[in-house]
Write an enzyme that holds these catalytic residues in place. Structure first.
Site, mmCIF file in Angstrom:
data_model
loop_
_atom_site.group_PDB
_atom_site.id
_atom_site.type_symbol
_atom_site.label_atom_id
_atom_site.label_comp_id
_atom_site.label_asym_id
_atom_site.label_seq_id
_atom_site.Cartn_x
_atom_site.Cartn_y
_atom_site.Cartn_z
ATOM 1 N N ARG A 1 0.866 -1.182 0.000
ATOM 2 C CA ARG A 1 0.000 0.000 0.000
ATOM 3 C C ARG A 1 0.904 1.234 0.000
ATOM 4 O O ARG A 1 1.967 1.222 0.622
ATOM 5 C CB ARG A 1 -0.907 0.031 1.232
ATOM 6 C CG ARG A 1 -2.143 -0.835 1.135
ATOM 7 C CD ARG A 1 -3.166 -0.323 0.113
ATOM 8 N NE ARG A 1 -4.341 -1.165 0.033
ATOM 9 C CZ ARG A 1 -4.517 -2.163 -0.837
ATOM 10 N NH1 ARG A 1 -3.578 -2.458 -1.731
ATOM 11 N NH2 ARG A 1 -5.644 -2.866 -0.845
ATOM 12 N N GLU B 1 -3.256 7.747 -3.927
ATOM 13 C CA GLU B 1 -3.492 7.445 -5.342
ATOM 14 C C GLU B 1 -4.967 7.679 -5.703
ATOM 15 O O GLU B 1 -5.832 7.562 -4.834
ATOM 16 C CB GLU B 1 -3.081 5.989 -5.666
ATOM 17 C CG GLU B 1 -3.869 4.933 -4.908
ATOM 18 C CD GLU B 1 -3.356 3.513 -5.171
ATOM 19 O OE1 GLU B 1 -2.158 3.251 -5.007
ATOM 20 O OE2 GLU B 1 -4.202 2.676 -5.538
ATOM 21 N N HIS C 1 -1.282 0.584 -9.950
ATOM 22 C CA HIS C 1 -1.971 -0.399 -9.087
ATOM 23 C C HIS C 1 -2.506 -1.590 -9.901
ATOM 24 O O HIS C 1 -3.720 -1.829 -9.949
ATOM 25 C CB HIS C 1 -3.105 0.288 -8.300
ATOM 26 C CG HIS C 1 -3.451 -0.424 -7.024
ATOM 27 N ND1 HIS C 1 -3.822 0.225 -5.870
ATOM 28 C CD2 HIS C 1 -3.477 -1.750 -6.713
ATOM 29 C CE1 HIS C 1 -4.070 -0.663 -4.918
ATOM 30 N NE2 HIS C 1 -3.870 -1.866 -5.410
#
Ligand SMILES: NC(=O)c1ccc[n+]([C@@H]2O[C@H](COP(=O)([O-])OP(=O)(O)OC[C@H]3O[C@@H](n4cnc5c(N)ncnc54)[C@H](O)[C@@H]3O)[C@@H](O)[C@H]2O)c1
Ligand SMILES: O=C(O)[C@H](O)CO
Length: 323
Positions: free
Chosen positions: A242, A271, A289
């Site tokens: 993360r 993000e 991601h």
């Protein structure tokens, strides 16, 4: 019998959406835009189940809904640090996630990042696409050999172990791990891995460090300026965990001042907003991601949510209940 009402906060693979619509009174998010905190709060008042993803913030504030109708948050994804655990508990909500079905693909992506940053693949592609490649030469874009090097893994759970298997059996890497709890000798033996006591013990020993712990408040800035300083000056950091696990400001400084050799990130703090300073770092590979982004994993994640829902509404404990 009235079907339970279910809100899906993003577009999901078509086959899973079709099943959701068949089994439930399901509302799909055809706009595919992240839901606002107000929309989330509203949904919690009206739906029996809300099916969020990492792009939904289920903070204490969002979950401050006195008369919530929602009894289950069936998360699409394994990480659930975007859901405030104490608030979900207080509301008596069940929370489930989707482990295992994305571990191999996420480890594939972590390995991709490791190879890309070691072999300067991003820099090479940018150079070629910009029309700046002048041809082969012995000193061009010299990278770092991966085989036989030492990989440190922080968080030796499902994905950390899948990464270790790839690195050890595929690339002959030596594996050093740091995990919150003691790892069984049998599991360590599978990759001839050594467990160390702390992150501080691990960092100076490794040529590559890959993060596989959960995010959330406890692990926020686990990798900070002091710890980046403990890494070898030519070592690489890979983050598919993360964004908040790494202090991005400290990382930018470390890359600018050659404190470490480079980094590769799939996840970012805040993000999809990306710090403009990160974009300036040449020794950095960045992906949006993509860890679990394969057809196979994304479908399996959806069907895993369906399994969790059918258990819950049948009065059974869902197999992936985390809260
Ligand atoms: N990039 C992506 O698309 C993507 C995809 C899937 C998962 N993830 C992230 O990867 C994480 C790990 O997933 P998993 O299925 O392997 O989870 P897991 O629970 O199997 O493994 C996590 C491990 O981290 C350990 N841990 C927790 N805090 C730690 C710390 N401070 N130091 C060392 N170890 C610590 C735990 O003990 C556990 O063994 C998820 O929580 C999610 O945030 C990202
Ligand atoms: O935690 C996860 O599963 C990913 O980050 C989103 O799929």
């Amino acid at each position: 019998m009235v079907k339970p009402s279910v809100l899906v906060t993003r577009r999901w693979p078509a086959a899973v959406e079709a099943q959701l619509v068949e089994n439930y009174n399901a509302v799909l998010n055809t706009r595919d835009k992240p839901m606002s905190p107000t929309e989330i709060r509203d949904a919690l008042k009206h739906y029996d189940a809300v099916l969020p993803t990492v792009t939904d913030t289920l903070s204490a504030e969002a979950l401050d809904v006195p008369a919530a109708q929602t009894k289950i948050l069936a998360n699409y994804g394994v990480g659930y640090s975007h859901i405030c655990e104490p608030s979900a508990r207080e509301l008596g909500m069940t929370v489930t996630n989707t482990p295992d079905v994305l571990s191999e693909c996420t480890a594939d992506l972590a390995m991709t990042l490791l190879l890309m940053v070691a072999r300067r693949a991003g820099e090479g592609e940018r150079e070629l696409r910009a029309g700046h490649w002048t041809g082969w030469r012995p000193t061009h874009l010299i990278g770092t050999k991966v085989s036989g090097k030492t990989l440190g893994i922080i968080g030796f759970g499902r994905i950390g172990q899948a990464m270790a298997r790839r690195a050890h059996h595929g690339f002959g890497m030596k594996i050093v791990v740091q995990n919150r709890s003691r790892v069984s000798p049998d599991v360590l033996k599978l990759c001839n891995a050594t467990q160390v006591e702390s992150v501080d013990d691990l960092l100076p020993r490794c040529d590559f460090v890959s993060l596989h712990c959960p995010g959330g408040a406890t692990n926020r800035h686990l990798i900070n300026a002091r710890r980046l300083d403990l890494m070898k000056p030519d070592a690489f950091l890979i983050n598919t965990a993360r964004g908040e696990v790494v202090d991005e400001f400290a990382l930018i400084q470390a890359l600018m001042f050659d404190v470490i050799g480079g980094a590769a990130l799939d996840v970012f703090d805040g993000e999809p907003r990306i710090s403009p300073d990160l974009l300036q770092c040449d020794k950095l590979v960045m992906l949006p991601h993509l860890g679990s982004a394969t057809r196979e994993s994304r479908e399996a994640m959806g069907f895993r949510v369906l399994d969790n829902l059918s258990d819950f509404f049948a009065g059974r404990t869902p197999r992936d209940q985390v809260i």
